[in-house]
Design a protein around this motif. Structure first.
Motif, short mmCIF file in Angstrom:
data_model
loop_
_atom_site.label_atom_id
_atom_site.label_comp_id
_atom_site.label_asym_id
_atom_site.label_seq_id
_atom_site.Cartn_x
_atom_site.Cartn_y
_atom_site.Cartn_z
N THR A 269 0.89 -1.26 0.20
CA THR A 269 0.02 0.03 0.17
C THR A 269 0.84 1.35 -0.10
N LYS A 270 2.20 1.06 -0.05
CA LYS A 270 2.86 2.32 0.31
C LYS A 270 3.51 2.74 -1.12
N TRP A 271 2.53 3.73 -1.77
CA TRP A 271 2.66 4.21 -2.98
C TRP A 271 4.23 5.17 -2.88
N GLN A 272 4.42 5.60 -1.89
CA GLN A 272 5.52 6.41 -1.79
C GLN A 272 6.99 5.79 -2.37
N TYR A 273 7.09 4.35 -2.09
CA TYR A 273 8.20 3.49 -2.49
C TYR A 273 8.25 3.56 -4.08
N ALA A 274 7.16 3.15 -4.74
CA ALA A 274 7.15 3.07 -6.10
C ALA A 274 7.39 4.74 -6.58
N GLN A 275 6.88 5.77 -5.93
CA GLN A 275 7.18 6.91 -6.50
C GLN A 275 8.68 7.24 -6.68
N ILE B 284 -2.10 2.78 -6.70
CA ILE B 284 -2.15 2.35 -5.31
C ILE B 284 -3.24 3.26 -4.51
N ASP B 285 -4.09 2.58 -3.86
CA ASP B 285 -5.05 3.74 -3.02
C ASP B 285 -4.42 4.65 -2.08
N GLY B 286 -4.85 5.81 -2.28
CA GLY B 286 -4.47 6.59 -1.48
C GLY B 286 -3.31 7.45 -1.97
N ALA B 287 -2.96 7.08 -3.41
CA ALA B 287 -1.88 7.98 -4.07
C ALA B 287 -2.45 9.26 -4.33
#
Lengths: 317, 270
Positions: free
Chosen positions: A153-159, A185-188
């Motif tokens: 759920t951690k979109w920050q890692y993909a970013q 990802i949910d919440g991005a």
């Protein structure tokens, strides 16, 4: 009959003087021990502990050995990773290397798989080119992939993975792919989707780069990251300013028929009000051998500018 | 019956106070205050996380030391000093004596953990009051003064009850040194228990797999009590999980205390 543990009232307490003597003697011995230790350290200096030594290198093994204390041991490895990065970065040794950085980050994130900061800062430390960082983009991406596996759920890692491809590798197709993954990802945040599209269509442009750095700065309060963000944004500002100065230099050449010998000469024609300085305060350099004829001074704290945005061809016409 | 058990329990609690067990709270407070200062110098924006991790881990370690090192001496000390004869001639059944010992140490642990939990919250409150930006830092995943930390403290407490019961059980028939070694051994094994449940994946023998599965149920399973990292990261712990884990721990502790009663009631003190 067994001896009593404490003296009774009848036996009386040891006299105050006796206690004072005992304390004084103890203090003298302690002082003696300290003095001898200090002398020994002078004549037989202590060997510097090897900061890169790790008793355990396997993350899974460390997390098993930690029993239920994984999180607090992860904190220790994280602190060691920061110390190792900082010490190596500041070191002037020609043989310096960040050899323990990835193993320390791997251990910290194995012991605490949700240690967000260890993944995100760790990836920055690893991706930064040598000598300011380890210059190991492959390991930075491995670390971020590990984070995504631990918490999808951690979109920050993909970013962050997209950012690394965008900024350090200039692989805009891969960057767009990562931004697109992050946006799903949910919440991005909404801007990740447009960032994916912009990156794919336009490649790396300064406007989207500025947005990326600004967003990165907003996700952390860490002073080191904030300083880095300010530096990168100032470099982008300097690049924009250089583009405007290239136009001015071209105008000068059209009027005077030659490359300006100095900024004073350009000012004398009324094309600029003062000697132009970059955001760090250093004057821009006029250099007819450089594409565009204007570049940043080597003395500037902004030097060198990010290579992907520096004018690569086209002498001033 | 309850009055007699209560008297033994109160005696154990008073004895632990006399033995200066509560002094560990001073050490704990010093550790927390010192760490709250040092952590800020050593790390990058992770002060709150590290203080929470450290507070929970230190509470678990201090509690474990109390449970093991007081627990293993609970019965043995009475036998060694021969004071058990004075106790057993009184209108007190042996199993009441064991129950009282267990409850007394459980009470000591409760007071210790309650004070340590209060100290952790106090340090967090002071840190935020001293440096308000810590509460709003982007890296913070959970509220600084997070009531969910109490869930971790509750599970640590129930885990310590299991350890206390095991230590008390060994104390009924073994020396403190051996009891401490056995209790620590079971504590470590208890964290690897899940491996036994999946033993059939690494052996072909059905008998060995069945034995491993049997051991999985017999040995204490302590890993599920560890939710420290989860609460620090602000993850919700389902109430059902907490209830089931606490229920398991209390049942296991009761069973081991029952065994301790059985062993102690059959001991010959002549």
């Amino acid at each position: 009959m067994s001896a009593r543990a404490t003296p009774s009232r009848a036996e009386g307490r040891p006299p105050r003087r006796q206690a004072l003597v005992a304390l004084t003697v103890s203090a003298l011995f302690v002082a003696g021990a300290l003095g001898l230790q200090a002398s020994r350290d002078v004549y037989f200096p202590l060997a510097q502990p090897d900061a890169t030594m790790l008793y355990v290198r396997s993350g899974p093994a460390a997390s098993r050995l930690a029993l239920s204390f994984g999180a607090v041991i992860a904190d220790l490895y994280w602190i060691r990773a920061i110390q190792h990065y900082g010490d190596t970065r500041l070191s002037t040794s020609p043989t310096k290397q960040y050899s323990a950085l990835y193993p320390l980050l791997d251990l910290a994130t194995s012991l605490d798989p949700r240690f967000t900061v260890a993944y995100r800062f760790g990836a920055i430390f690893l991706a930064e080119p040598f000598p300011d960082g380890a210059g190991r983009i492959d390991l930075a991406i491995t670390l971020l992939n590990k984070g995504l596996a631990a918490d999808p759920t951690k979109w920050q890692y993909a970013q962050d993975a997209g950012f690394i491809h965008y900024w350090w590798l200039q692989d805009y197709k891969a960057a767009a792919h990562w931004f697109d993954n992050a946006s799903r990802i949910d919440g991005a945040p909404w801007w990740l989707r447009s960032m994916a599209a912009t990156t794919l269509v336009q490649g790396g442009d300064r406007r989207s780069s500025r947005v990326l750095w600004t967003q990165l700065g907003e996700t952390t309060d860490d002073e080191w990251v904030q300083t880095n963000v300010r530096l990168k944004i100032a470099q982008l500002d300097a690049l924009d300013e250089i583009d405007r100065l290239v136009v001015t230099v071209t105008q000068y050449q059209q009027i005077a028929g030659r490359f300006p010998p100095s900024w004073e000469a350009v000012r004398a024609l009324g094309l600029i009000g003062a000697v132009p300085a970059d955001p760090a305060g250093a004057a821009y350099r006029l250099d007819p051998t450089q594409p565009g004829g204007v570049t940043i001074a080597h003395e500037s704290t902004l030097y060198p500018l990010p290579s992907q945005f520096v004018r690569k061809a086209g002498p001033p016409s | 019956m309850l009055r007699v058990i209560g008297l033994v329990a109160a005696h154990v609690f008073k004895e632990s106070v006399r033995d200066k067990v509560l002094y560990n709270l001073v050490l704990f407070a010093t550790l927390m205050i010192g760490a709250s200062y040092l952590v800020g110098q050593l790390t990058a924006g992770q002060d709150i996380k590290i203080i929470k991790d450290l507070g929970l881990a230190a509470s678990a370690v201090f509690g474990l030391f109390i449970a093991v090192f007081i627990g293993v001496g609970l019965v043995w000390k009475e036998v060694d000093r021969r004071s058990v004869y004075n106790v057993l001639v009184k209108p007190l059944r042996r199993h009441h004596f064991i129950a009282g010992k267990f409850i007394g140490l459980a009470l000591t642990l409760f007071v210790n953990l309650a004070v340590m939990a209060a100290a952790v919250y106090a340090v967090l409150v002071v840190m935020v009051w001293w440096q308000p930006t810590l509460a709003t830092a982007a890296a913070v995943e959970a509220p600084v003064v997070d009531p969910r930390l109490l869930v971790a403290f509750v599970l640590i407490y129930v885990q310590l009850l299991v350890v206390t019961a095991v230590a008390l059980f060994f104390s009924t028939f073994s020396s403190p040194m051996l009891s401490a070694a056995l209790t620590c051994g079971l504590y470590i094994v208890g964290h690897f228990n899940a491996d036994l449940a999946h033993f059939e994946n690494v052996v072909t023998s059905k008998a060995a797999a069945a034995l491993a599965r049997g051991l999985y149920y017999v040995l204490p399973n302590l890993a599920p009590f560890d939710v420290k990292a989860a609460v620090v990261h602000g993850q919700a712990i389902p109430a059902g999980y907490v209830l089931l884990t606490c229920g398991y721990g209390l049942c296991y502790a009761a069973a081991v205390v029952g065994l301790a009663m059985l062993v102690f009631s059959r001991r010959d003190f002549k």
